[in-house]
Design a protein around this motif. Structure first.
Motif, PDB file in Angstrom:
ATOM      1  N   HIS A  94       0.848  -1.196   0.000  1.00  0.00           N
ATOM      2  CA  HIS A  94       0.000   0.000   0.000  1.00  0.00           C
ATOM      3  C   HIS A  94       0.881   1.243   0.000  1.00  0.00           C
ATOM      4  O   HIS A  94       1.779   1.388   0.834  1.00  0.00           O
ATOM      5  CB  HIS A  94      -0.914   0.009   1.225  1.00  0.00           C
ATOM      6  CG  HIS A  94      -2.104  -0.871   1.085  1.00  0.00           C
ATOM      7  ND1 HIS A  94      -3.191  -0.803   1.931  1.00  0.00           N
ATOM      8  CD2 HIS A  94      -2.407  -1.842   0.181  1.00  0.00           C
ATOM      9  CE1 HIS A  94      -4.103  -1.677   1.552  1.00  0.00           C
ATOM     10  NE2 HIS A  94      -3.647  -2.328   0.500  1.00  0.00           N
ATOM     11  N   THR A  95       0.578   2.152  -0.933  1.00  0.00           N
ATOM     12  CA  THR A  95       1.413   3.341  -1.064  1.00  0.00           C
ATOM     13  C   THR A  95       0.875   4.532  -0.284  1.00  0.00           C
ATOM     14  O   THR A  95       1.612   5.462   0.000  1.00  0.00           O
ATOM     15  CB  THR A  95       1.554   3.743  -2.543  1.00  0.00           C
ATOM     16  OG1 THR A  95       0.246   4.036  -3.061  1.00  0.00           O
ATOM     17  CG2 THR A  95       2.182   2.610  -3.357  1.00  0.00           C
TER      18      THR A  95
ATOM     19  N   PHE B  33       0.083  10.462   3.709  1.00  0.00           N
ATOM     20  CA  PHE B  33       1.308  10.227   2.957  1.00  0.00           C
ATOM     21  C   PHE B  33       0.976   9.467   1.678  1.00  0.00           C
ATOM     22  O   PHE B  33       0.196   8.523   1.706  1.00  0.00           O
ATOM     23  CB  PHE B  33       2.292   9.368   3.766  1.00  0.00           C
ATOM     24  CG  PHE B  33       2.818  10.018   5.015  1.00  0.00           C
ATOM     25  CD1 PHE B  33       2.154   9.863   6.222  1.00  0.00           C
ATOM     26  CD2 PHE B  33       3.984  10.769   4.991  1.00  0.00           C
ATOM     27  CE1 PHE B  33       2.630  10.443   7.385  1.00  0.00           C
ATOM     28  CE2 PHE B  33       4.467  11.360   6.143  1.00  0.00           C
ATOM     29  CZ  PHE B  33       3.792  11.192   7.338  1.00  0.00           C
ATOM     30  N   GLN B  34       1.607   9.851   0.585  1.00  0.00           N
ATOM     31  CA  GLN B  34       1.457   9.122  -0.662  1.00  0.00           C
ATOM     32  C   GLN B  34       2.829   8.989  -1.304  1.00  0.00           C
ATOM     33  O   GLN B  34       3.395   9.969  -1.794  1.00  0.00           O
ATOM     34  CB  GLN B  34       0.496   9.834  -1.615  1.00  0.00           C
ATOM     35  CG  GLN B  34       0.461   9.246  -3.016  1.00  0.00           C
ATOM     36  CD  GLN B  34       0.072   7.776  -3.056  1.00  0.00           C
ATOM     37  OE1 GLN B  34      -0.866   7.359  -2.391  1.00  0.00           O
ATOM     38  NE2 GLN B  34       0.800   7.000  -3.827  1.00  0.00           N
ATOM     39  N   GLY B  35       3.348   7.772  -1.294  1.00  0.00           N
ATOM     40  CA  GLY B  35       4.633   7.517  -1.921  1.00  0.00           C
ATOM     41  C   GLY B  35       5.708   8.447  -1.396  1.00  0.00           C
ATOM     42  O   GLY B  35       5.858   8.628  -0.193  1.00  0.00           O
ATOM     43  N   ASN B  36       6.445   9.055  -2.322  1.00  0.00           N
ATOM     44  CA  ASN B  36       7.517   9.969  -1.959  1.00  0.00           C
ATOM     45  C   ASN B  36       7.092  11.434  -2.009  1.00  0.00           C
ATOM     46  O   ASN B  36       7.931  12.336  -1.875  1.00  0.00           O
ATOM     47  CB  ASN B  36       8.713   9.776  -2.890  1.00  0.00           C
ATOM     48  CG  ASN B  36       9.328   8.402  -2.717  1.00  0.00           C
ATOM     49  OD1 ASN B  36       9.448   7.910  -1.604  1.00  0.00           O
ATOM     50  ND2 ASN B  36       9.710   7.778  -3.826  1.00  0.00           N
TER      51      ASN B  36
ATOM     52  N   SER C 281      -3.448   2.562  -3.483  1.00  0.00           N
ATOM     53  CA  SER C 281      -2.866   3.624  -4.291  1.00  0.00           C
ATOM     54  C   SER C 281      -3.502   4.940  -3.918  1.00  0.00           C
ATOM     55  O   SER C 281      -4.376   5.003  -3.057  1.00  0.00           O
ATOM     56  CB  SER C 281      -3.057   3.336  -5.786  1.00  0.00           C
ATOM     57  OG  SER C 281      -4.426   3.365  -6.120  1.00  0.00           O
ATOM     58  N   ARG C 282      -3.070   5.978  -4.599  1.00  0.00           N
ATOM     59  CA  ARG C 282      -3.622   7.287  -4.278  1.00  0.00           C
ATOM     60  C   ARG C 282      -5.011   7.405  -4.873  1.00  0.00           C
ATOM     61  O   ARG C 282      -5.385   6.676  -5.772  1.00  0.00           O
ATOM     62  CB  ARG C 282      -2.727   8.378  -4.842  1.00  0.00           C
ATOM     63  CG  ARG C 282      -2.707   8.441  -6.376  1.00  0.00           C
ATOM     64  CD  ARG C 282      -1.762   9.512  -6.858  1.00  0.00           C
ATOM     65  NE  ARG C 282      -2.120  10.809  -6.311  1.00  0.00           N
ATOM     66  CZ  ARG C 282      -1.270  11.806  -6.172  1.00  0.00           C
ATOM     67  NH1 ARG C 282      -0.011  11.650  -6.547  1.00  0.00           N
ATOM     68  NH2 ARG C 282      -1.647  12.953  -5.669  1.00  0.00           N
TER      69      ARG C 282
ATOM     70  N   THR D 136     -10.338   2.247  -1.248  1.00  0.00           N
ATOM     71  CA  THR D 136     -10.755   1.797   0.074  1.00  0.00           C
ATOM     72  C   THR D 136      -9.601   1.945   1.042  1.00  0.00           C
ATOM     73  O   THR D 136      -8.476   1.515   0.760  1.00  0.00           O
ATOM     74  CB  THR D 136     -11.200   0.336   0.032  1.00  0.00           C
ATOM     75  OG1 THR D 136     -12.357   0.224  -0.797  1.00  0.00           O
ATOM     76  CG2 THR D 136     -11.540  -0.162   1.433  1.00  0.00           C
ATOM     77  N   GLN D 137      -9.862   2.539   2.176  1.00  0.00           N
ATOM     78  CA  GLN D 137      -8.864   2.654   3.228  1.00  0.00           C
ATOM     79  C   GLN D 137      -9.087   1.529   4.246  1.00  0.00           C
ATOM     80  O   GLN D 137     -10.211   1.296   4.684  1.00  0.00           O
ATOM     81  CB  GLN D 137      -8.962   4.014   3.913  1.00  0.00           C
ATOM     82  CG  GLN D 137      -8.612   5.153   2.964  1.00  0.00           C
ATOM     83  CD  GLN D 137      -8.678   6.507   3.618  1.00  0.00           C
ATOM     84  OE1 GLN D 137      -8.494   6.652   4.828  1.00  0.00           O
ATOM     85  NE2 GLN D 137      -8.943   7.535   2.818  1.00  0.00           N
ATOM     86  N   TYR D 138      -8.002   0.851   4.581  1.00  0.00           N
ATOM     87  CA  TYR D 138      -8.047  -0.250   5.539  1.00  0.00           C
ATOM     88  C   TYR D 138      -7.453   0.248   6.859  1.00  0.00           C
ATOM     89  O   TYR D 138      -6.320   0.735   6.875  1.00  0.00           O
ATOM     90  CB  TYR D 138      -7.253  -1.447   5.001  1.00  0.00           C
ATOM     91  CG  TYR D 138      -7.847  -2.031   3.744  1.00  0.00           C
ATOM     92  CD1 TYR D 138      -7.527  -1.507   2.490  1.00  0.00           C
ATOM     93  CD2 TYR D 138      -8.759  -3.080   3.804  1.00  0.00           C
ATOM     94  CE1 TYR D 138      -8.095  -2.015   1.337  1.00  0.00           C
ATOM     95  CE2 TYR D 138      -9.330  -3.606   2.649  1.00  0.00           C
ATOM     96  CZ  TYR D 138      -8.991  -3.065   1.424  1.00  0.00           C
ATOM     97  OH  TYR D 138      -9.562  -3.569   0.279  1.00  0.00           O
TER      98      TYR D 138
END
Lengths: 113, 115
Positions: free
Chosen positions: B29-30, B49-52, B97-98, B103-105
């Protein structure tokens, strides 16, 4: 900005009776709608979500919800509740430039034997 | 597979102390989110937060709150000089992904009590 209103803070219902948990949202743009359930001492679990397409969405545990754009509502329903459905239910919205979820204040469903 | 995990499950601290809360998202999960659940405020977003990419800190209630995410995986939420109003359940969530449609877990949360 998005916001969600859950008018009923507590809903008692007898076992095997139908139930409807109300949710209204406020947004000037297209949004995505979610229902989450929180069982006692547990984290949030997704019940169902509406992204697009058919306005009637079916989820887990026999729950369904209907998206009504004109009334800006996304009410959750179940035709026959079980004791195990006792939990807190949260309606949430995302979109319109925000990735995070905006939650309602929750509805505590108590199923009475 | 394994879900989102958080530690500690409970934390009791004295007013003025610093605390660190940890979140391990689902592998792969990013996106990672922190929320706070309190009696007075309900469920509110803190940080994303999303990736970098630079994090979205728009929900942090004060500069006493900060968070970091190392190596795109584990995240730590730090509260400095804790106050009694910081008492709440802190929830972490991750998504594949963004995007607001994902769905958020959620993890089980960390229950923080500030005495």
């Amino acid at each position: 900005a998005q916001s969600v209103t859950q008018l009923d803070s507590q809903v008692p219902v007898f076992e095997e009776a139908p139930v409807e948990l109300r949710c209204n949202y406020s947004s000037s743009v297209s949004v995505y709608l979610f229902w989450y359930v929180q069982y006692p001492n547990q984290g949030l679990q997704l019940l169902l979500k509406y992204l697009s397409g058919s306005t009637l969405v079916k989820g887990i545990n026999g729950f369904e919800a209907e998206f009504n754009k004109s009334q800006t509502s996304f009410h959750l329903r179940k035709p026959s509740v079980h004791i195990s459905d006792t939990a807190e239910y949260f309606c949430a919205v995302s979109g319109g430039g925000a990735n995070n979820l905006f939650f309602g204040t929750g509805t505590r469903l108590t199923v009475i034997p | 597979g394994a879900g989102v995990s958080q530690s500690p499950s409970n934390k009791v601290t004295e007013k003025g102390k610093d605390v660190e809360l940890r979140c391990d998202p689902i592998s792969g999960h990013t996106a990672l989110y922190w929320y706070r659940q309190s009696l007075g405020q309900g469920l509110e977003f803190l940080i994303y937060f999303q990736g970098n990419s630079a994090p979205d800190k728009s929900g942090l209630p004060s500069d006493r709150f900060s968070a970091e995410r190392t190596g795109g995986s584990v995240s730590t939420l730090t509260i400095q000089r804790t106050q009694q109003e910081d008492s709440a359940v802190y929830l972490c969530a991750s998504s594949f992904s963004r995007g607001p449609q994902e769905t958020q877990y959620f993890g089980p949360g960390t229950r923080l009590l500030v005495l």
